[in-house]
Design a protein around this motif. Sequence first.
Motif, PDB file in Angstrom:
ATOM      1  N   LEU A  92      -0.434   1.516 -20.473  1.00 46.52           N
ATOM      2  CA  LEU A  92       0.382   1.492 -19.261  1.00 46.52           C
ATOM      3  C   LEU A  92       1.539   0.552 -19.559  1.00 46.52           C
ATOM      4  O   LEU A  92       1.335  -0.641 -19.797  1.00 46.52           O
ATOM      5  N   CYS A  94       5.386  -1.097 -18.931  1.00 49.74           N
ATOM      6  CA  CYS A  94       6.437  -1.428 -17.968  1.00 49.74           C
ATOM      7  C   CYS A  94       7.773  -0.903 -18.496  1.00 49.74           C
ATOM      8  O   CYS A  94       8.178  -1.249 -19.603  1.00 49.74           O
ATOM      9  N   PHE A 129       1.100   5.910 -19.616  1.00 52.01           N
ATOM     10  CA  PHE A 129       1.522   5.739 -18.230  1.00 52.01           C
ATOM     11  C   PHE A 129       2.712   4.787 -18.201  1.00 52.01           C
ATOM     12  O   PHE A 129       2.736   3.793 -18.930  1.00 52.01           O
ATOM     13  N   TYR A 130       3.682   5.087 -17.353  1.00 51.96           N
ATOM     14  CA  TYR A 130       4.850   4.228 -17.211  1.00 51.96           C
ATOM     15  C   TYR A 130       4.939   3.708 -15.788  1.00 51.96           C
ATOM     16  O   TYR A 130       4.635   4.427 -14.840  1.00 51.96           O
ATOM     17  N   GLY A 131       5.332   2.467 -15.663  1.00 52.32           N
ATOM     18  CA  GLY A 131       5.435   1.880 -14.337  1.00 52.32           C
ATOM     19  C   GLY A 131       6.205   0.582 -14.381  1.00 52.32           C
ATOM     20  O   GLY A 131       6.857   0.260 -15.376  1.00 52.32           O
ATOM     21  N   LEU A 132       6.154  -0.128 -13.287  1.00 49.38           N
ATOM     22  CA  LEU A 132       6.774  -1.445 -13.213  1.00 49.38           C
ATOM     23  C   LEU A 132       5.655  -2.471 -13.116  1.00 49.38           C
ATOM     24  O   LEU A 132       4.798  -2.386 -12.232  1.00 49.38           O
ATOM     25  N   CYS A 133       5.675  -3.439 -14.006  1.00 48.11           N
ATOM     26  CA  CYS A 133       4.634  -4.453 -13.997  1.00 48.11           C
ATOM     27  C   CYS A 133       4.838  -5.366 -12.786  1.00 48.11           C
ATOM     28  O   CYS A 133       5.918  -5.387 -12.188  1.00 48.11           O
TER      29      CYS A 133
ATOM     30  N   TYR B 120       0.539  -2.719 -11.599  1.00 53.50           N
ATOM     31  CA  TYR B 120       1.737  -1.972 -11.950  1.00 53.50           C
ATOM     32  C   TYR B 120       2.038  -0.953 -10.843  1.00 53.50           C
ATOM     33  O   TYR B 120       1.126  -0.372 -10.264  1.00 53.50           O
ATOM     34  N   ARG B 121       3.307  -0.719 -10.590  1.00 56.03           N
ATOM     35  CA  ARG B 121       3.681   0.400  -9.737  1.00 56.03           C
ATOM     36  C   ARG B 121       3.894   1.615 -10.645  1.00 56.03           C
ATOM     37  O   ARG B 121       4.848   1.643 -11.430  1.00 56.03           O
ATOM     38  N   LEU B 123       5.009   4.916 -12.202  1.00 54.89           N
ATOM     39  CA  LEU B 123       6.204   5.748 -12.031  1.00 54.89           C
ATOM     40  C   LEU B 123       6.033   7.125 -12.622  1.00 54.89           C
ATOM     41  O   LEU B 123       6.603   8.093 -12.137  1.00 54.89           O
ATOM     42  N   GLY B 124       5.269   7.230 -13.676  1.00 54.55           N
ATOM     43  CA  GLY B 124       5.137   8.536 -14.309  1.00 54.55           C
ATOM     44  C   GLY B 124       4.138   8.502 -15.433  1.00 54.55           C
ATOM     45  O   GLY B 124       3.692   7.440 -15.861  1.00 54.55           O
TER      46      GLY B 124
END
Lengths: 156, 156
Positions: A92, A94, A129-133, B120-121, B123-124
């Motif tokens: 995952l 950020c 998975f991609y997201g904002l930490c 984490y938020r 996103l994809g």
Amino acid sequence: MLTTEEMCRKFRALGLKVTPQRRFIFQVLEGNPHHPSAEAVYAEVRAFIPEISLATVYNTLRELVDLGELRELNLGDGKSHYDPDLSNHQHLVCVRCHAVADVTCDIGGLTLTPEQSRGYRLLGTDVTFYGLCPACQQQADWPGQALHLWGVSPAA
Amino acid sequence: MLTTEEMCRKFRALGLKVTPQRRFIFQVLEGNPHHPSAEAVYAEVRAFIPEISLATVYNTLRELVDLGELRELNLGDGKSHYDPDLSNHQHLVCVRCHAVADVTCDIGGLTLTPEQSRGYRLLGTDVTFYGLCPACQQQADWPGQALHLWGVSPAA
DNA sequence: ATGTATGCAAAGCGTTTGCATCATG
DNA sequence: CATGATGCAAACGCTTTGCATACAT
């Protein structure tokens, strides 16, 4: 990845030599949960062998990857990262600061039907998975436009 | 990606200029199923505008990616590839020749529990399948060691 | 007329390679 | 002692950038 001692044995068994440089690289990688880049490994090993060259680090990392002892990860920041954890897990990442968290999630449902696999012999599946930490969610200066950098399917 | 004409309108609406170079880049990308690299786009556009520079191609591709009109893909060959198809689909990549097949497979089952997402938020999610394409399965010269290059979970 | 895009070339970055020297097995 | 590893620096491939010129609006 195997332990440092096991790696040394494996290298010798393959006719490869065990130099101090290589031993310290093994040591830095063993159990390393930080998904370091080559440069980061270089920096850590230099604490023990200041004269080691970056090329040696790159060469050794590539050998470990080729031997299947190290996973090479693409976290989207333009450099390779290395993961000695060969167990079945995902990452995952950020999209802002490229921090990485390990995730263990069942991807057994991801199968391709014969029509879908188009005659390819399937070797493996990469799930990232991609997201904002948490830290980056606080920052106001995130343009929010960069999700597209990742070739990613939108979050559900 | 939008159609060429729609892209031109969108660029103007954003205060960006529509030059012949950009229009032909749009045209080359529109409906393009080949996941071209920047160099490949450059080659195709040069058929129409021989004087176009590679830098212009790179700059325009980046703008399209930033606008969310183009997906940037990492197929493991060290260069970026571009996909105007924004629909929810995945890619099946040959680890030997880097041929790409589009795959549509339901990844809805790939969800992260709150513990897994670690704050984490999300996103994809990027799902990429790796394998050997039909042509490359014929070749005997495949060392078979390179799966590890891909940071991939073993095939089921 | 204003401001942005272009072409060119150079620089940037991560990574690999050539080669003489060194050290492991 | 022989082979393979090292360090250094140069080369590499992809991508970005600086700058003067040209063009879309």
